[in-house]
Design a protein around this motif. Sequence first.
Motif, mmCIF file in Angstrom:
data_model
loop_
_atom_site.group_PDB
_atom_site.id
_atom_site.type_symbol
_atom_site.label_atom_id
_atom_site.label_comp_id
_atom_site.label_asym_id
_atom_site.label_seq_id
_atom_site.Cartn_x
_atom_site.Cartn_y
_atom_site.Cartn_z
ATOM 1 N N ARG A 166 0.928 -1.119 0.090
ATOM 2 C CA ARG A 166 0.048 -0.045 -0.069
ATOM 3 C C ARG A 166 0.712 1.095 -0.056
ATOM 4 O O ARG A 166 0.650 2.410 0.013
ATOM 5 C CB ARG A 166 -0.850 -0.105 1.073
ATOM 6 N N LEU A 167 2.136 1.142 0.214
ATOM 7 C CA LEU A 167 3.116 2.173 0.202
ATOM 8 C C LEU A 167 3.229 2.912 -1.233
ATOM 9 O O LEU A 167 3.406 2.353 -2.145
ATOM 10 C CB LEU A 167 4.357 1.773 0.821
ATOM 11 N N ILE A 168 3.151 4.438 -1.023
ATOM 12 C CA ILE A 168 3.575 5.279 -1.982
ATOM 13 C C ILE A 168 4.701 6.187 -1.421
ATOM 14 O O ILE A 168 4.318 6.876 -0.734
ATOM 15 C CB ILE A 168 2.316 6.032 -2.600
ATOM 16 N N VAL A 169 5.728 5.855 -1.808
ATOM 17 C CA VAL A 169 6.937 6.502 -1.393
ATOM 18 C C VAL A 169 7.638 7.450 -2.147
ATOM 19 O O VAL A 169 7.968 7.410 -3.300
ATOM 20 C CB VAL A 169 8.091 5.588 -0.917
ATOM 21 N N THR A 170 7.840 8.854 -1.771
ATOM 22 C CA THR A 170 8.725 9.773 -2.441
ATOM 23 C C THR A 170 9.825 10.101 -1.569
ATOM 24 O O THR A 170 9.946 10.456 -0.481
ATOM 25 C CB THR A 170 8.065 11.110 -2.426
ATOM 26 N N GLN A 171 11.190 9.655 -2.129
ATOM 27 C CA GLN A 171 12.389 9.987 -1.195
ATOM 28 C C GLN A 171 13.294 10.684 -1.938
ATOM 29 O O GLN A 171 13.586 10.284 -3.146
ATOM 30 C CB GLN A 171 12.768 8.454 -1.066
ATOM 31 N N GLN A 172 13.894 11.301 -1.334
ATOM 32 C CA GLN A 172 15.108 12.315 -1.598
ATOM 33 C C GLN A 172 16.021 11.555 -1.121
ATOM 34 O O GLN A 172 16.479 11.164 -0.235
ATOM 35 C CB GLN A 172 14.994 13.601 -1.043
ATOM 36 N N ALA A 173 17.159 11.656 -2.321
ATOM 37 C CA ALA A 173 18.650 11.040 -1.652
ATOM 38 C C ALA A 173 19.669 11.567 -2.599
ATOM 39 O O ALA A 173 19.525 12.004 -3.739
ATOM 40 C CB ALA A 173 18.656 9.465 -2.232
ATOM 41 N N ARG A 174 20.920 11.522 -1.981
ATOM 42 C CA ARG A 174 21.964 12.061 -2.812
ATOM 43 C C ARG A 174 22.196 11.503 -4.207
ATOM 44 O O ARG A 174 21.862 10.429 -4.132
ATOM 45 C CB ARG A 174 23.318 11.814 -2.203
ATOM 46 N N SER A 175 22.620 11.985 -5.204
ATOM 47 C CA SER A 175 22.770 11.669 -6.443
ATOM 48 C C SER A 175 23.571 10.388 -6.454
ATOM 49 O O SER A 175 23.150 9.546 -7.150
ATOM 50 C CB SER A 175 23.330 12.566 -7.328
ATOM 51 N N GLU A 176 24.627 10.398 -5.345
ATOM 52 C CA GLU A 176 25.633 9.234 -5.629
ATOM 53 C C GLU A 176 24.861 7.921 -5.173
ATOM 54 O O GLU A 176 25.326 6.791 -5.114
ATOM 55 C CB GLU A 176 26.954 9.416 -4.927
ATOM 56 N N ASP A 177 23.712 7.942 -4.274
ATOM 57 C CA ASP A 177 23.241 7.048 -3.461
ATOM 58 C C ASP A 177 21.752 6.519 -4.408
ATOM 59 O O ASP A 177 21.395 5.511 -4.038
ATOM 60 C CB ASP A 177 22.738 7.656 -2.221
ATOM 61 N N LEU A 178 21.375 7.231 -5.341
ATOM 62 C CA LEU A 178 20.122 6.849 -6.179
ATOM 63 C C LEU A 178 20.165 5.430 -6.644
ATOM 64 O O LEU A 178 19.223 4.534 -6.128
ATOM 65 C CB LEU A 178 19.810 7.831 -7.253
ATOM 66 N N GLU A 179 21.142 4.945 -7.317
ATOM 67 C CA GLU A 179 21.087 3.533 -7.830
ATOM 68 C C GLU A 179 21.153 2.416 -6.632
ATOM 69 O O GLU A 179 20.433 1.461 -6.952
ATOM 70 C CB GLU A 179 22.543 3.465 -8.690
ATOM 71 N N ALA A 180 21.924 2.785 -5.605
ATOM 72 C CA ALA A 180 21.852 1.625 -4.606
ATOM 73 C C ALA A 180 20.357 1.672 -4.037
ATOM 74 O O ALA A 180 19.896 0.762 -3.483
ATOM 75 C CB ALA A 180 22.937 1.975 -3.483
ATOM 76 N N VAL A 181 19.838 2.974 -3.670
ATOM 77 C CA VAL A 181 18.348 3.028 -3.044
ATOM 78 C C VAL A 181 17.519 2.235 -4.201
ATOM 79 O O VAL A 181 16.623 1.441 -3.536
ATOM 80 C CB VAL A 181 18.081 4.560 -2.898
ATOM 81 N N ARG A 182 17.436 2.529 -5.364
ATOM 82 C CA ARG A 182 16.588 1.918 -6.400
ATOM 83 C C ARG A 182 16.714 0.461 -6.202
ATOM 84 O O ARG A 182 15.788 -0.254 -6.448
ATOM 85 C CB ARG A 182 16.830 2.474 -7.686
#
Length: 402
Positions: A237-253
């Motif tokens: 049910r989660l709809i998440v909007t997350q800010q992350a540093r550019s260098e972290d985006l791929e790992a978070v994804r």
Amino acid sequence: MDLMTDIQNIEVSPMEHPLAGQVIALTSGGTGGHMFPAVALARALVRRGAHVLFFTDARASRYTEGVEGVETIILPAGGIAGKGLKGRITGALRLGLGTMKARALLKKSRPAAVIGFGGYASIPATLSAKWLGIPFAIHEQNAVLGRANRMVAGAAHRIATSFPTVKLIAPNDAAKVIWTGNPIRHEVAALASTEYDAPTSEGPVRLLITGGSQGARVLSEILPAALVALPRDLRNRLIVTQQARSEDLEAVRKTYEGSGIDVTLASFIEDIPERLRDCHLVIARSGASTVAELTAAGRPALLVPLPSAIDDHQRFNAQQVEEAGGAWLLPQDRFTTEILSERLTKLLQNPAALTRAAKAAKATGRPNAAERLADMVLDLLGLNPAGSPDHDNMTQKDPQKV
């Protein structure tokens, strides 16, 4: 400068423009946390007829560029705290040069008042106001009086605060304290008129995750794994909007992949007001601007203070909102996947608790902080703003705790 000639030629109604013909000087350090509220006050003063001189450092000129009625003056300035001997000497020399320039310009333009917003670049103008006998006030964004503001607080005529209580204000200065709030962008201030819509038992749950202007590594490392570890029915049910540093985006994804979570990732979130309006819970650092926006909008939050913040001010910011019932404070040393997953499982399945926190947050918010600050300037000049919003409640009822 030809300021006075220009101002004297302006013909306006004193009722509509009580500061017509007046020069007001504002001064601030060059970070966004200092500049945003200072520029908000500048705009409010210009609307009331004033011409604003803005003393700051070279970093901040972009914030005032194009603001009508504001003349920006760049001062030499340098920090001292946390620097080595050479850095402290250099910083002190630059502050000395900035003070000489500020004093000469203030003596020439003779503003009716000077308002300082902290940061080392504010010291030259506020100290000069003290020496020249110009009425001056300071505004503190955090729940701890900042180091630059501490240097001049004793001589200030007013001390405006963003929080109901502020640490490190001397007891002798308590009578000067006014709780105005911290000015925020008008798109977020407009959310004060909206109601919080709690998640239903079967509907979507919207999370907004921000880490300040630069993102926060700990949120990128811990939060995605904690959300993926939630029970499947809640996770889906989660709809998440997350800010992350550019260098972290791929790992978070990659962490979110295959989890069933609807997630939007970005290094900078353009539509924060819209996301804030629709979200059910915010997970964020507890910088002054973030807290001001959360409380003005009336949105519940899980706050993770930055441990390295000067004087631990983010912890005290978060504590104030938590004590009011509007947020939950989770120290970074307890911000683990296991603890966070457990806390979120209980919290996101308790709409009543989220609704109570939203109401409590809004009760502490000051969406009209810029106008309150402008009213304070009028009061400082003896032009009492009768009929202004909440004027009778401007003075802080429970002054600072030392």
